[in-house]
Design a protein around this motif. Sequence first.
Motif, PDB file in Angstrom:
ATOM      1  N   GLN A   1       0.856  -1.214   0.012  1.00 51.15           N
ATOM      2  CA  GLN A   1      -0.062  -0.139   0.226  1.00 51.15           C
ATOM      3  C   GLN A   1       0.923   1.327  -0.150  1.00 51.15           C
ATOM      4  O   GLN A   1       0.448   2.108  -0.742  1.00 51.15           O
ATOM      5  CB  GLN A   1      -0.903   0.042   1.242  1.00 51.15           C
ATOM      6  CG  GLN A   1      -2.146  -0.996   1.104  1.00 51.15           C
ATOM      7  CD  GLN A   1      -2.906  -0.851  -0.084  1.00 51.15           C
ATOM      8  OE1 GLN A   1      -3.291   0.216  -0.530  1.00 51.15           O
ATOM      9  NE2 GLN A   1      -3.357  -2.010  -0.714  1.00 51.15           N
TER      10      GLN A   1
ATOM     11  N   ASP B   1       3.597   4.473  -0.609  1.00 51.84           N
ATOM     12  CA  ASP B   1       4.077   4.860  -1.778  1.00 51.84           C
ATOM     13  C   ASP B   1       5.118   4.354  -2.299  1.00 51.84           C
ATOM     14  O   ASP B   1       5.509   4.213  -3.660  1.00 51.84           O
ATOM     15  CB  ASP B   1       4.544   6.505  -1.382  1.00 51.84           C
ATOM     16  CG  ASP B   1       3.404   7.253  -0.603  1.00 51.84           C
ATOM     17  OD1 ASP B   1       2.237   7.702  -1.263  1.00 51.84           O
ATOM     18  OD2 ASP B   1       3.658   7.747   0.744  1.00 51.84           O
TER      19      ASP B   1
ATOM     20  N   LEU C   1      -2.300   4.890   6.720  1.00 46.28           N
ATOM     21  CA  LEU C   1      -2.754   5.934   5.921  1.00 46.28           C
ATOM     22  C   LEU C   1      -3.520   7.165   6.973  1.00 46.28           C
ATOM     23  O   LEU C   1      -4.510   6.990   7.181  1.00 46.28           O
ATOM     24  CB  LEU C   1      -3.597   5.619   4.946  1.00 46.28           C
ATOM     25  CG  LEU C   1      -3.715   6.816   3.714  1.00 46.28           C
ATOM     26  CD1 LEU C   1      -2.489   6.939   2.954  1.00 46.28           C
ATOM     27  CD2 LEU C   1      -4.837   6.198   2.722  1.00 46.28           C
ATOM     28  N   HIS C   2      -2.676   8.064   6.964  1.00 45.96           N
ATOM     29  CA  HIS C   2      -3.364   9.299   7.688  1.00 45.96           C
ATOM     30  C   HIS C   2      -3.322  10.483   6.673  1.00 45.96           C
ATOM     31  O   HIS C   2      -2.470  11.054   6.306  1.00 45.96           O
ATOM     32  CB  HIS C   2      -2.378   9.743   9.010  1.00 45.96           C
ATOM     33  CG  HIS C   2      -2.031   8.669   9.999  1.00 45.96           C
ATOM     34  ND1 HIS C   2      -3.106   8.403  11.170  1.00 45.96           N
ATOM     35  CD2 HIS C   2      -1.060   7.570  10.118  1.00 45.96           C
ATOM     36  CE1 HIS C   2      -2.777   7.547  11.588  1.00 45.96           C
ATOM     37  NE2 HIS C   2      -1.539   6.928  11.130  1.00 45.96           N
ATOM     38  N   GLY C   3      -4.606  10.599   6.490  1.00 43.02           N
ATOM     39  CA  GLY C   3      -4.921  11.784   5.436  1.00 43.02           C
ATOM     40  C   GLY C   3      -4.381  11.177   3.879  1.00 43.02           C
ATOM     41  O   GLY C   3      -4.960  10.132   3.553  1.00 43.02           O
ATOM     42  N   ASP C   4      -3.580  11.825   3.553  1.00 43.04           N
ATOM     43  CA  ASP C   4      -3.192  11.226   2.282  1.00 43.04           C
ATOM     44  C   ASP C   4      -1.514  10.825   2.298  1.00 43.04           C
ATOM     45  O   ASP C   4      -0.720  10.591   1.287  1.00 43.04           O
ATOM     46  CB  ASP C   4      -3.205  12.269   0.866  1.00 43.04           C
ATOM     47  CG  ASP C   4      -2.391  13.746   1.331  1.00 43.04           C
ATOM     48  OD1 ASP C   4      -1.687  13.752   2.381  1.00 43.04           O
ATOM     49  OD2 ASP C   4      -2.154  14.491   0.549  1.00 43.04           O
ATOM     50  N   GLU C   5      -1.103  10.641   3.805  1.00 45.38           N
ATOM     51  CA  GLU C   5       0.257  10.228   3.832  1.00 45.38           C
ATOM     52  C   GLU C   5       0.192   8.776   4.789  1.00 45.38           C
ATOM     53  O   GLU C   5      -0.332   8.612   5.583  1.00 45.38           O
ATOM     54  CB  GLU C   5       0.912  11.367   4.498  1.00 45.38           C
ATOM     55  CG  GLU C   5       1.241  12.631   3.711  1.00 45.38           C
ATOM     56  CD  GLU C   5       2.446  12.484   2.867  1.00 45.38           C
ATOM     57  OE1 GLU C   5       3.128  11.476   2.580  1.00 45.38           O
ATOM     58  OE2 GLU C   5       2.654  13.351   2.109  1.00 45.38           O
ATOM     59  N   TRP C   6       1.238   8.014   4.074  1.00 47.23           N
ATOM     60  CA  TRP C   6       1.414   6.583   5.183  1.00 47.23           C
ATOM     61  C   TRP C   6       2.605   7.261   6.043  1.00 47.23           C
ATOM     62  O   TRP C   6       3.491   7.636   5.831  1.00 47.23           O
ATOM     63  CB  TRP C   6       1.950   5.631   4.283  1.00 47.23           C
ATOM     64  CG  TRP C   6       0.983   4.922   3.495  1.00 47.23           C
ATOM     65  CD1 TRP C   6       0.471   5.049   2.183  1.00 47.23           C
ATOM     66  CD2 TRP C   6      -0.047   3.768   3.862  1.00 47.23           C
ATOM     67  NE1 TRP C   6      -0.624   4.266   1.790  1.00 47.23           N
ATOM     68  CE2 TRP C   6      -1.009   3.533   2.928  1.00 47.23           C
ATOM     69  CE3 TRP C   6      -0.017   3.164   5.112  1.00 47.23           C
ATOM     70  CZ2 TRP C   6      -1.755   2.520   3.224  1.00 47.23           C
ATOM     71  CZ3 TRP C   6      -0.964   2.029   5.201  1.00 47.23           C
ATOM     72  CH2 TRP C   6      -1.781   1.777   4.277  1.00 47.23           C
TER      73      TRP C   6
ATOM     74  N   THR D   1       7.687   5.434   2.783  1.00 48.40           N
ATOM     75  CA  THR D   1       6.615   6.441   2.642  1.00 48.40           C
ATOM     76  C   THR D   1       7.208   7.804   1.750  1.00 48.40           C
ATOM     77  O   THR D   1       8.561   7.860   1.820  1.00 48.40           O
ATOM     78  CB  THR D   1       6.269   7.031   3.759  1.00 48.40           C
ATOM     79  OG1 THR D   1       7.507   7.570   4.560  1.00 48.40           O
ATOM     80  CG2 THR D   1       5.625   5.951   4.596  1.00 48.40           C
ATOM     81  N   ARG D   2       6.028   8.529   1.234  1.00 46.92           N
ATOM     82  CA  ARG D   2       6.723   9.582   0.623  1.00 46.92           C
ATOM     83  C   ARG D   2       7.202  10.705   1.429  1.00 46.92           C
ATOM     84  O   ARG D   2       8.355  11.337   0.894  1.00 46.92           O
ATOM     85  CB  ARG D   2       5.347  10.164  -0.126  1.00 46.92           C
ATOM     86  CG  ARG D   2       5.719  11.620  -1.194  1.00 46.92           C
ATOM     87  CD  ARG D   2       4.468  12.023  -2.141  1.00 46.92           C
ATOM     88  NE  ARG D   2       3.335  12.087  -1.351  1.00 46.92           N
ATOM     89  CZ  ARG D   2       2.263  11.456  -1.103  1.00 46.92           C
ATOM     90  NH1 ARG D   2       2.004  10.741  -1.858  1.00 46.92           N
ATOM     91  NH2 ARG D   2       1.181  11.944  -0.593  1.00 46.92           N
ATOM     92  N   ASP D   3       6.613  10.927   2.525  1.00 45.64           N
ATOM     93  CA  ASP D   3       7.255  11.880   3.495  1.00 45.64           C
ATOM     94  C   ASP D   3       8.430  10.995   4.287  1.00 45.64           C
ATOM     95  O   ASP D   3       7.779  10.152   5.177  1.00 45.64           O
ATOM     96  CB  ASP D   3       6.017  12.036   4.421  1.00 45.64           C
ATOM     97  CG  ASP D   3       6.598  13.299   5.572  1.00 45.64           C
ATOM     98  OD1 ASP D   3       7.747  13.667   5.513  1.00 45.64           O
ATOM     99  OD2 ASP D   3       5.858  13.538   6.426  1.00 45.64           O
TER     100      ASP D   3
END
Length: 307
Positions: free
Chosen positions: A20, A22, A250-255, A275-277
Motif C-alpha cells: 500500500q 508510496d 494512511l493518515h490523510g494522504d500520507e502513510w 513513505t513519500r514523507d
Amino acid sequence: MCRALLYLGEPVLLDNLLFQPDSALVRQGYMPKMQNLLNLAGFGLRAWDPGSHQPEKPFFYGSPSLPVFDRNLKNLAEKVRAACVLAHVRGVAYSAAVEISLQNVHPFQFEDVPWALAHNGELAGMERLKAALAAQIRPPFLAGIRGTTDSEWIYALFMSQLSDPHAPASEDQVFAAIGATLSILREARAAAGVSVSSSVNLFVANGRQLAALRYCLDFGRYPTDGVERAHEANLSFLSLWYTLGRDYALHGDEWTMTGGAERADSILVASEPLTRDTSSWVELPEYGALFAEIRNGRPYVSIRLID
C-alpha cells in the motif's frame, strides 16, 4: 541489489508494509528510489503473529516469481496482521549464470531455530572464501545450506557465532555475533587475497527481537586486473533507514507513523523509506548496527558503530 524491511511492534497488516505505501517493499522491487537496479529474482518473508497457533513459529512465504504479480501474496497480505516481520525482494546481477530458485529466496531460517536473516549486497570472490568460512560454521548449519547464495553462508556463519542459536540473545550477544561474523569474513578475504568492495547489509529477526547492519567490506576498492568486475551493488554504500512511532497507517494522504519516537510502540527498518514523507525516517550511519526489542510496551533501540 535487493530491498528488505523489518518491523517490530503492535500488529500491522502485511498489506500496509508490502503493497500500500508510496514506496512499499513490493514496489521497491520494480521501482526503487535509492538504487538503479531492479529486484526481479523473488520474494520471501517471515511474519510472527502472537495470536496464531504456535506464535513462536512465523508464517513463511517464498516465491522466485515477481511479487507484484503474485495474487497469493496479495491475498495473504490483506488478511495477516503480524507483530514482527522480515521481508525481502531479491535482486541479482543480470546474468544467465545466476540461479533463480526457491532455495535462494531470502529470508533464510534453519529448522528449529528462531532467527531468520536476509542480506542486501554481494560478497566478491565467494567461491574462494568457502573453505575458510566452512571451518567457522557449526556442522549442523553447514549441512543446512541448501542454495547457492553468499547470503545463506553469511546466515550460517552468523548463527554459529551465537552462544545459543536456539534462543533469544541479549543486545551485547547480538552485536558480538555480528562483529565476529564480519571479523571472520575479513580474515577469510585477506587469506584469499580478496579486497573488492562487498556490501553486507543484514536484516535479522526472531519474532521478539530484530537487528540490522549497514556495512561494506573494503568499500571503494574495485578490481584493477581486468578479470574480476565489481557488482553493481558494491559501487555505492547501500542505504538503510529506520523510523519509530505508533499507529502505522494512511493518515490523510500520507502513510506514516504518528506520535514520534517519544510515544512509539513500533519500529520499522527498511533499505529505503516506505513513505513519500521521509521526515520521520533516520538513515542508519555507515558501518552502523541496530538492535531492537519491545520493553514495557515500547521499542528499545540501541545503535552501535562496528569496527
